[in-house]
Design a protein around this motif. Structure first.
Motif, mmCIF file in Angstrom:
data_model
loop_
_atom_site.group_PDB
_atom_site.id
_atom_site.type_symbol
_atom_site.label_atom_id
_atom_site.label_comp_id
_atom_site.label_asym_id
_atom_site.label_seq_id
_atom_site.Cartn_x
_atom_site.Cartn_y
_atom_site.Cartn_z
ATOM 1 N N PHE A 134 -10.205 7.610 5.566
ATOM 2 C CA PHE A 134 -8.985 6.816 5.733
ATOM 3 C C PHE A 134 -9.118 5.486 4.997
ATOM 4 O O PHE A 134 -8.196 5.055 4.297
ATOM 5 N N CYS A 135 -10.246 4.838 5.157
ATOM 6 C CA CYS A 135 -10.477 3.549 4.519
ATOM 7 C C CYS A 135 -10.357 3.664 3.005
ATOM 8 O O CYS A 135 -9.709 2.837 2.352
ATOM 9 N N ASN A 141 -8.817 6.029 1.241
ATOM 10 C CA ASN A 141 -7.498 6.477 0.808
ATOM 11 C C ASN A 141 -6.420 5.415 1.000
ATOM 12 O O ASN A 141 -5.433 5.394 0.261
ATOM 13 N N TYR A 142 -6.617 4.563 2.005
ATOM 14 C CA TYR A 142 -5.593 3.557 2.330
ATOM 15 C C TYR A 142 -6.229 2.168 2.420
ATOM 16 O O TYR A 142 -6.051 1.450 3.383
ATOM 17 N N GLU A 180 -5.666 -0.668 1.125
ATOM 18 C CA GLU A 180 -4.864 -1.889 1.246
ATOM 19 C C GLU A 180 -4.405 -2.144 2.682
ATOM 20 O O GLU A 180 -3.957 -3.256 2.997
ATOM 21 N N ILE A 181 -4.532 -1.144 3.553
ATOM 22 C CA ILE A 181 -4.166 -1.335 4.959
ATOM 23 C C ILE A 181 -5.334 -1.888 5.763
ATOM 24 O O ILE A 181 -5.141 -2.482 6.831
ATOM 25 N N CYS A 199 3.416 -4.500 7.193
ATOM 26 C CA CYS A 199 4.389 -3.682 6.464
ATOM 27 C C CYS A 199 5.722 -4.405 6.341
ATOM 28 O O CYS A 199 6.358 -4.406 5.286
ATOM 29 N N SER A 224 2.041 -4.453 1.756
ATOM 30 C CA SER A 224 1.495 -3.148 1.399
ATOM 31 C C SER A 224 2.557 -2.309 0.704
ATOM 32 O O SER A 224 3.739 -2.347 1.081
ATOM 33 N N LEU A 267 2.380 0.890 0.734
ATOM 34 C CA LEU A 267 2.395 2.168 1.447
ATOM 35 C C LEU A 267 3.445 2.216 2.544
ATOM 36 O O LEU A 267 3.723 3.294 3.079
ATOM 37 N N CYS A 268 4.014 1.094 2.878
ATOM 38 C CA CYS A 268 4.957 1.059 3.985
ATOM 39 C C CYS A 268 5.917 -0.098 3.775
ATOM 40 O O CYS A 268 5.749 -0.910 2.873
ATOM 41 N N VAL A 305 -1.038 4.701 12.197
ATOM 42 C CA VAL A 305 -2.282 4.222 11.594
ATOM 43 C C VAL A 305 -3.335 3.990 12.676
ATOM 44 O O VAL A 305 -4.495 4.407 12.543
#
Length: 355
Positions: free
Chosen positions: A58-59, A61-62, A64-65, A131, A136, A138-139, A168
């Motif tokens: 998860f870290c 792949n995502y 920036e979150i 978000c 981000s 992604l959202c 998340v």
């Protein structure tokens, strides 16, 4: 530092090291400096201690979150320390240990239930806020709750997408809670209770537009509750947490532990309630095994009859009193236009600390 506190701290560090196998030590990223650079250093995921493989994926792949995830845990810890500031256990953290709460969370107590709930809620809250602020790619804003406008207002601004934040938190915080044992079932339940508290208290937030505050146009958007309100609600759930018992069942994958309410006469807990199945220590005396720092030298409230009062917080040992001089601003005057001038006064206060 007093010798007994040094010995306790050393014992806590050793105990924390022994407990790392089942401890959510990824929480330690909220107390360090590494989370501030997560967005620019993708390889840093591998250096975050305590990530299970699903969290590591998860870290990466995502990435920036991840700063928001870390900020959420930090937010949860700060709220825990606010809510328990007058309790015998005041949510103390240990900066130099990966097990940031020491052995306190080794037991399946009310305290463990609250910390898991508030940390998971913090992750959901911080990701949702990030978000909405557009940090981000992604959202973004929530477009699902926009229906027809109400009387006298219209949709506007950026509605906060709490569903994404909860997703998340669920994917990341619950990644390690896949063991068939009672503690994993308890952690997962309390994590979800924390997140549900946010979802249950989403509300319309509005702003007026018009000359001289006439509110000719009012725009509204979907907003999270203040995190202090989330902390207050979860603290109430801590006080009324349901005690459970562990049951073992034989399934195709082997023995599985589940939780059942201990007292059949009481209303069974819902998904919104906190649950636990081990009793808490009293936290009166320093104890490296339980993670208690004791209450010696803690400031107590001489006028309170509650747990923050000198009688209860000091566990019957009594208290000391000293006077303190504090510099404060006083006799402040507003000058048109537009500044305030104040004098500086010295005031004397009585400070009461536990023996």
């Amino acid at each position: 530092m007093e010798p007994h506190l040094l010995r306790l701290l050393f014992g806590l560090l050793l105990s924390g090291t022994r407990a790392l196998a089942g401890y959510p030590i990824w929480w330690s990223l909220a107390l360090g400096q590494q989370y501030t650079s997560l967005g620019s250093q993708p390889l840093l995921c591998g250096s975050i201690p305590g990530l299970v493989p699903k969290q590591l994926r998860f870290c990466r792949n995502y990435i920036e979150i991840m700063p928001s995830v870390a900020e959420g845990v930090k937010l949860g810890i700060q709220e825990c320390q606010h809510q328990f500031r007058g309790r015998r256990w005041n949510c103390t953290t240990i900066d130099d240990s990966l097990a940031i709460f020491g052995p306190v969370l080794d037991k399946a107590t009310r305290e463990s239930a609250f910390v898991h709930a508030i940390a998971s809620a913090g992750v959901a809250f911080a990701v949702t806020r990030s978000c909405a602020e557009g940090t981000s790619t992604l959202c973004g804003c929530d477009s699902h709750h926009k229906g027809p406008p109400g009387e006298g207002w219209k949709w506007g601004g950026c509605s906060e997408d709490a569903d994404f934040g909860v997703l998340v938190s669920r994917e990341f915080a619950d990644a390690r809670e896949n063991r068939p044992d009672a503690r994993s079932a308890m952690n997962k339940h309390n994590n979800e209770a924390g997140r549900t508290t946010i979802l249950d208290h989403m509300h319309l937030k509005c702003k007026c537009h018009g000359l001289s505050g006439s509110c000719e146009v009012k725009t509204c958007w979907w907003a999270q509750p203040d995190f202090r309100a989330v902390g207050d609600l979860l603290k109430d759930k801590y006080d009324s947490a349901s005690e459970m018992v562990v049951e073992k069942h034989r399934e195709s994958r082997g023995w599985v532990e589940t939780l059942r309410a201990k007292y059949a006469l009481f209303k069974p807990p819902t998904e919104r309630d906190l649950v636990y199945y081990e009793n808490s220590p009293n936290f009166c005396e320093p104890n490296a095994e339980t993670g208690s720092f004791g209450t010696r030298d803690r400031t107590c409230n001489i006028t309170s009859h509650g747990i923050d009062g000198c009688d209860l917080l000091c566990c019957g040992r009594g208290h000391n009193t000293r006077t303190e001089q504090r510099k404060e601003k006083c006799h402040c005057v507003f000058h048109w236009c537009c500044y305030v001038s104040c004098q500086e006064c010295i005031r004397i206060y009585d400070v009461h600390t536990c023996k």
